[in-house]
Design an enzyme around this catalytic site. Structure first.
Site: not given
Length: 330
Positions: A160, A184, A273, A276, A299, A308
């Site tokens: 990111r 994150k 993004h 990514r 994630h 995906y």
């Protein structure tokens, strides 16, 4: 009085997000915007966040839809309110959750946009092409090498923007071929780097970063003059950051977006993004399992990576039609 009570409550909630949940500043800013909007809605009805009812939440969401706010944004605001009232319940500041049993608005599954492989190759080669097409200086060459290294890391590690700008030199383990990434919620993950990314990083660390760390004469003329009189090289800054801009400063998100946009100017416009998503898309197309892609992307929930899945199914269908004796076209 209502605004003051809401302000105190929101301040405690934001401290909880920052300290206990470890959320990034941008995430906290989004929570603040969404909850303040709901608080203003309540204040017009002479109520505060602690006394909000389920009907208030429903009417708030209905107002958003009436103002042409799209479903994804409405869903995000409802999610922020749910987190707020869960916090209030845990902290025993309220005994009711007005968001209970309110369904999130239906949202279309938006497939992530990704560059084709030839588009990705052209984007990665753009900084080098810029060097050959423009008059080159020591500084412009350093910036081109840095940009190439950043693009390679974006594509190799599916980073990111915030992870790229905050990456530190100590996080890079080139000998082992991987990089430690803080994502994150301050969660750490290990991202492997391919040979192209490793070579680009070695060139950047050896030829580009030392040039960018140099203090320009215009920034501190007295030091530069003293260093020049003594026959010393231009003084440099010390920075723990891996990728820096001129003078050793931290890169801004806006500059990174601009750099990626310039690199893709010849073809389809790309964003960080999108690079990514390109990494994840090309991995799945080449047979990577979703669990591996989830770890690389960082994630926390496999359901986020399942966007995906359509790529894996397309590949599965292609292989089946190619290999199964009853599936071949006659």
């Amino acid at each position: 009085m209502a605004a003051e009570a809401n302000s105190r409550l929101l301040s405690g909630f934001l401290d909880y997000l920052r300290i206990e949940k470890g959320l990034a500043p941008l995430s906290i800013s989004a929570y603040t915007t969404d909850i303040c909007q709901f608080a203003e809605f309540l204040e017009k009805r002479k109520r505060v966040l602690l006394t909000a009812r389920r009907s208030d939440v429903r009417e708030f969401l209905q107002q958003l839809f009436s103002n042409q706010v799209d479903g994804r944004s409405v869903g995000r605001k409802l999610s922020a309110l749910r987190h707020l009232y869960r916090y209030l319940l845990l902290d025993k500041k309220t005994e009711q959750d007005p968001t209970l049993n309110i369904q999130s608005p239906r949202q279309w599954k938006v497939l992530p946009k990704a560059l084709a492989r030839d588009e990705m190759e052209a984007t990665l080669a753009a900084p080098a092409a810029r060097r050959t097409n423009q008059p080159e200086t020591k500084e412009s060459a350093a910036l081109a090498i840095r940009d190439r290294a950043m693009l390679e890391v974006f594509y190799a590690g599916a980073l990111r923007v915030s992870e790229m700008t905050s990456a530190k030199v100590e996080d890079l383990k080139l000998e082992a071929g991987y990089m430690l990434v803080r994502g994150k919620g301050d969660k750490e993950r290990v991202v492997p780097l391919g040979k192209s990314a490793q070579d680009a990083l070695r060139e950047y660390l050896a030829q580009s970063r030392p040039v960018l760390l140099e203090v320009r004469k215009t920034e501190n003329p007295h030091i530069s003059k003293k260093a020049r009189d003594m026959g010393n090289p231009t003084p440099t800054r010390n920075s723990p950051l891996l990728f820096v801009t001129r003078g050793g400063r931290k890169l801004t998100r806006q500059r990174v977006w601009q750099m990626v946009g310039e690199a893709s100017a010849a073809g389809r416009h790309a964003s960080p993004h999108m690079l990514r998503h390109s990494c994840a898309t090309h991995m799945v197309e080449n047979g990577a399992d979703l669990r591996t892609v989830q770890i690389i992307l960082g994630h926390s929930d496999i359901s986020t990576t399942q966007v995906y899945t359509h790529l894996a199914l397309d590949r599965l269908r292609t292989v089946y039609q190619k290999c199964h004796p009853r599936a071949k076209a006659r």
